[in-house]
Design an enzyme around this catalytic site. Structure first.
Site, PDB file in Angstrom:
ATOM      1  N   TYR A 198      12.598  20.042   3.643  1.00  0.00           N
ATOM      2  CA  TYR A 198      13.778  20.324   4.461  1.00  0.00           C
ATOM      3  C   TYR A 198      14.332  21.729   4.205  1.00  0.00           C
ATOM      4  O   TYR A 198      14.880  22.359   5.100  1.00  0.00           O
ATOM      5  CB  TYR A 198      14.852  19.255   4.257  1.00  0.00           C
ATOM      6  CG  TYR A 198      14.583  18.042   5.128  1.00  0.00           C
ATOM      7  CD1 TYR A 198      14.640  18.158   6.523  1.00  0.00           C
ATOM      8  CD2 TYR A 198      14.242  16.816   4.584  1.00  0.00           C
ATOM      9  CE1 TYR A 198      14.364  17.082   7.329  1.00  0.00           C
ATOM     10  CE2 TYR A 198      13.967  15.719   5.395  1.00  0.00           C
ATOM     11  CZ  TYR A 198      14.032  15.862   6.766  1.00  0.00           C
ATOM     12  OH  TYR A 198      13.768  14.798   7.573  1.00  0.00           O
ATOM     13  N   GLU A 212       0.335  -4.222 -16.269  1.00  0.00           N
ATOM     14  CA  GLU A 212       0.347  -3.874 -14.848  1.00  0.00           C
ATOM     15  C   GLU A 212       1.646  -4.259 -14.139  1.00  0.00           C
ATOM     16  O   GLU A 212       2.240  -3.459 -13.433  1.00  0.00           O
ATOM     17  CB  GLU A 212      -0.840  -4.562 -14.152  1.00  0.00           C
ATOM     18  CG  GLU A 212      -0.859  -4.338 -12.633  1.00  0.00           C
ATOM     19  CD  GLU A 212      -1.978  -5.127 -11.942  1.00  0.00           C
ATOM     20  OE1 GLU A 212      -2.932  -5.562 -12.613  1.00  0.00           O
ATOM     21  OE2 GLU A 212      -1.876  -5.312 -10.721  1.00  0.00           O
ATOM     22  N   ASP A 216      -4.588  -7.328 -14.163  1.00  0.00           N
ATOM     23  CA  ASP A 216      -5.352  -8.423 -13.563  1.00  0.00           C
ATOM     24  C   ASP A 216      -6.829  -8.096 -13.668  1.00  0.00           C
ATOM     25  O   ASP A 216      -7.217  -6.927 -13.773  1.00  0.00           O
ATOM     26  CB  ASP A 216      -5.025  -8.559 -12.066  1.00  0.00           C
ATOM     27  CG  ASP A 216      -3.644  -9.168 -11.835  1.00  0.00           C
ATOM     28  OD1 ASP A 216      -3.099  -9.757 -12.783  1.00  0.00           O
ATOM     29  OD2 ASP A 216      -3.145  -9.028 -10.696  1.00  0.00           O
TER      30      ASP A 216
END
Lengths: 376, 526
Positions: free
Chosen positions: A106, A206, A257
């Site tokens: 911006y 995780e 996992d």
């Protein structure tokens, strides 16, 4: 105990970066003065220029470089935009102000002139890759340019940091952050100093839920570790903190996992990623080890065999892909692990370890770490 | 057979002849009729000026008068002497054209007398003429006695031509016509006539009050046409029929044939005789000793068939009268002011085994080339000529239009021909133009003709291509330079702040020079 103390802003670190930026500009101006085409080089960040370095054990950029000259119509705009970003970042550094990459966009979104129907930048997608260009060609991180990324990741443990920010110094004690932990900032280098650290290892889990479980169980206190969750894929700041802790000789264990996403998180922390290969030396932690969950755990923890779920197509594809990477297939253990996944078409989530009892996961981690049952 | 009417011409009213043959005579639609009228008058003026070696100046005025239109054509030609005035404007098929065989402009239509008849049939009014010929000025009304095909002259005033000026003024009032500024309008006809006659200055006043003048681009008058006898292969039945009826020198067909055509020797007459002695199937008997004035339509047809069965020496090609590349170039430049002109220069060729012809093709690009559409967009324009006379109608079937369509213009950098400022100019030159229909507005796409037109256009297209790609490259280089230049100010400003070793103005000036010189070098390298 938190100490607050006013102190003069240190400019040591940022002055090096400012010098780099000025040198960059000076070289170009000299070329212009000598009637040479103003040109700079950027190491290529494409996949074809990313390699695994056998000695360093992480992904690095190759030697391929791209020239960008102002005198080519195809490159002139990008050239101008890169210089504009460099100049703006120099200002931020001088003013000691920070912004996000969106904030920078911006700041630079303005018309090139009343008579020109064109803006310096009109989309953030234009400025983002140029920031990376600048990082890689000046060999600095965006955080060094006072550009923040989103914060993500939480830490708890016996670690005390000194945060120099906004003209103030703040002491942060990560053992006194209650249920929420300390949120890892995007920049853990500039104005951030580890004052004291008392831990045996770093455990990265995780999922945030699992971190909360372990925090509630006082796992980091009992086991004397630094407990971190990146909350999924690790942010740059989070990866940088893990790397820094590793450099302070703490072993790093990763707990995710047993599936595509989990493996990806692990390997990104360990070897870096394709996208950020140019800063791998500051964010990759090759010493990291994979503590779980693994398919082999089913042998040792019988209950897990009933808690597997079906692997998805993406998990299988990812497993096959990993088997093709030289830096993964050199590890026999990983090859075996991935082959089990491919054969059984099953996967395991770390949450499954809460099956027998909510706190079982702590017992599991303690056992595995004590017995050094890791995947490399 | 549309021309059967010729056979019993004298027994029928010429008005009936006209009605039956409107199509052939170029009076088949309201717009076309008006263009045909202008064509007949302008052609006569041009021919007359050429004959007298005068630089032609023609003024055409078309005025709306109620449901009728008044057409005025004024020229600076020699004028017409009193004794010929009636015949020229008041007698149909007077055959005046046939004393000059080579490339008459007035191959179409039926001449100025046809216009007189048309005025008479549609408004009942005679035409008004002023002829300044030598020391006489003749003013009169002329109409045609439709029963006898003889001129009726009335209100005749003969004065002394005091100032010695010369020229013809014709004024006619016509019905069943319409003015329309389309690609088939009198305006377009005049523009195209100006394009093929660079020595002509011609102006048109349209019914809207708009006056346009096409000024000559050269003072050189084309040389007088050489009078060359026609070649047998170039004849139509009507040509032969009319020639036989309009000649007086010879009393037998045999003598007429021997003396009126090129390449007809005594030996050839014998061959003709053998073919027309009634023993050859499909060719009827013709008595070569009969009076040519008694030749019937069927006999003329038999002779033409016989001609086509004989091996002839090719006609001489020096009777071809091209406009000339120089003249085409100068008139295209003068009238279209295009950015680029290319004119083909190719030798004459032969079609149908013996008829010489020549194709003059030209392309004009940019400027006023092309045709402006209603929505003010530009599209390409095909302007067709046969022996320098504009062909405005029946374009779809014409060999020229077909050749233009067949060319892959994209191959020549003309990416969107539908929106290109391109004028495609083709003049077909031959002693015999193989028109498709009796309207004489489309050239038959004979293989040799079609191919030659295509090759001529491709010659031009190749040159246009290199012009366009040169322009495109230049434009591209310019636009690339401009892209860079628009960033100079911003980048100089930032570099000044970033480096802190030079002022923005200094960097900007130096950088601009750098960009300019790099692209100048590129341009020069082309």
């Amino acid at each position: 105990m938190v100490l607050k103390q006013k102190k003069e802003i240190k400019k040591e670190d940022s002055s090096i970066v400012i010098k780099k930026l000025e040198d960059f500009g000076t070289a170009l101006v000299k070329e212009i003065q000598n009637s040479q085409p103003p040109t700079f080089e950027i190491p290529l960040r494409t996949k074809s220029n990313v390699f695994f370095d056998e000695k360093l054990n992480y992904l690095v950029l190759g030697d391929k470089k791209e020239k960008r000259t102002f005198l080519s119509a195809a490159q002139a705009k990008k050239f101008m935009q890169t210089i504009a970003i460099a100049n703006k970042c120099k200002k931020f550094l001088k003013e000691n102000s920070h912004t996000s990459i969106r904030g920078l966009f911006y700041q630079l979104k303005f018309s090139l002139g009343d008579d020109l129907d064109e803006e310096l930048f009109s989309e953030q997608s234009e400025s983002n890759p140029l920031i990376e260009d600048l990082e890689v060609s000046l060999n600095v991180k965006r955080e060094d340019l006072n550009l923040n990324t989103d914060r993500k990741g939480v830490v708890a443990g016996n670690m005390v940091l000194k945060d120099t920010f906004g003209g103030e110094e703040t002491i942060i004690d990560c053992s006194k952050q209650g249920r929420s932990g300390w949120m890892i900032p995007s920049d853990v280098d500039n104005g951030m100093e580890i004052v004291s650290l008392e831990a045996d290892y770093v455990l990265v889990v995780e999922k945030d839920a699992m971190w909360q479980r372990l925090n509630e169980d006082k796992f980091w206190k009992k086991e004397n570790c630094i407990l971190i969750t990146p909350k999924g894929q690790a942010s740059r700041g989070c990866r940088r903190l893990i790397k820094k802790l590793s450099e302070l000789n703490l072993p790093v264990y990763i707990f995710t996992d047993c599936d595509a996403w989990g493996w990806y998180i692990y390997w990104t922390i360990k070897t870096g990623s394709m996208n950020l290969a140019y800063i791998a030396n500051s964010i990759a932690t090759p010493q990291a080890k994979f503590v779980g969950v693994t398919m082999r755990d089913i042998k040792d923890y019988d209950f897990l065999k009933n808690l597997t779920i079906n692997a998805k197509e993406v998990d299988l594809k990812r497993a096959e892909e990993m088997l093709s990477y030289d830096w993964i297939k050199r590890y026999v253990q990983w090859v075996e692990e991935l082959k089990i996944v491919l054969k059984t078409k099953k996967k395991l989530e770390q949450d499954a370890l809460q099956g027998p009892s909510l706190s079982f996961v702590g017992k599991y981690l303690k056992e595995k770490i004590e017995q050094k049952k890791f995947l490399p | 057979m549309a021309l059967d009417i010729f056979k019993n011409f004298k027994e029928h009213s010429i008005a009936e002849f006209f009605r039956k043959n409107k199509q052939m005579l170029g009076f088949s639609g309201k717009i076309r009729s008006l263009t045909t009228i202008v064509h007949e008058y302008v052609t006569n003026s041009l021919d007359a000026c050429e004959e007298a070696q005068i630089l032609p100046e023609i003024d055409v005025q078309i005025l709306e008068e109620g449901e009728f239109y008044k057409v005025i054509v004024k020229d600076n030609g020699p004028g017409i002497p009193r004794k010929h005035l009636g015949k020229a404007l008041g007698q149909m098929l007077a055959g005046t054209k046939f004393h000059r065989y080579i490339q008459q402009r007035g191959q179409q239509g039926i001449g100025a007398a046809g216009c007189t008849l048309f005025a008479q049939l549609t408004t009942g009014k005679p035409i008004f003429v002023i002829s300044n010929y030598e020391n006489q000025t003749i003013k009169c009304n002329i109409s045609i006695d439709v029963r006898t095909n003889r001129p009726i002259i009335s209100n005749e005033i003969i004065e002394e031509n005091k100032d010695g000026s010369h020229g013809l003024y014709i004024e006619g009032i016509f019905g069943d016509v319409k003015y329309d500024k389309s690609s088939q309008s009198p305006y377009e006809y005049i523009k195209r006539t100006a394009l093929s006659n660079p020595h002509l200055t011609i102006s048109i006043l349209e019914p809207s009050g708009q006056r346009t003048t096409f000024s000559r681009s050269t003072d050189r008058i084309p040389p007088k046409p050489q009078e060359v006898l026609p070649h047998p292969l170039g004849l139509t039945i009507a040509d032969l029929f009319e020639m036989a009826h309009n000649q007086k020198e010879h009393s037998t067909l045999k003598a007429f044939l021997l003396n009126s055509f090129q390449r007809i020797s005594a030996q050839k007459v014998e061959e003709i005789q053998k073919l027309t002695n009634g023993t050859v199937s499909g060719i009827r008997f013709v008595d070569l000793l009969k009076d040519p004035a008694q030749l019937t339509w069927e006999e003329a047809e038999a002779l033409i068939k016989a001609f086509s069965n004989i091996k002839w020496i090719a006609p001489s090609s020096d009777c071809l009268r091209p406009i000339g590349a120089q003249r085409i170039q100068s008139s295209l430049a003068n009238i279209l002011s295009p950015d680029f002109i290319v004119v083909s220069e190719r030798p004459s060729k032969i079609y149908k085994g013996g008829i010489p012809f020549l194709v003059e093709a030209a392309l004009a690009w940019g400027g006023k080339a092309g045709r402006l559409l209603q929505n003010s967009e530009v599209t390409y324009d095909v302007i067709r000529y046969a022996n320098s006379a504009p062909l405005l109608f029946d374009s779809y079937a014409c060999a020229i239009s077909q050749a233009v369509k067949e060319i892959d213009w994209k191959r020549y950098q003309i990416k969107d021909i539908e929106h290109s400022p391109l004028t495609i100019f083709v003049n077909f030159v031959s002693v015999h133009v193989p028109y498709i229909s009796t309207g004489k507005q489309a050239i038959s796409p004979e293989e040799e003709i079609y191919q030659e037109i295509k090759y001529a256009l491709m010659d031009c297209a190749r040159k246009l291509q290199s012009y366009i790609s040169g322009v495109n490259r230049e434009k591209e280089i310019q636009s690339r330079k401009n892209v860079i230049l628009r960033y100079v100010s911003q980048v100089s400003h930032d570099l000044a702040e970033l480096s802190d070793i030079a002022k923005a103005e200094e960097i900007e000036k130096k950088l601009k020079e750098h960009v300019e010189s790099k692209y100048l070098t590129k341009l020069l390298a082309e």
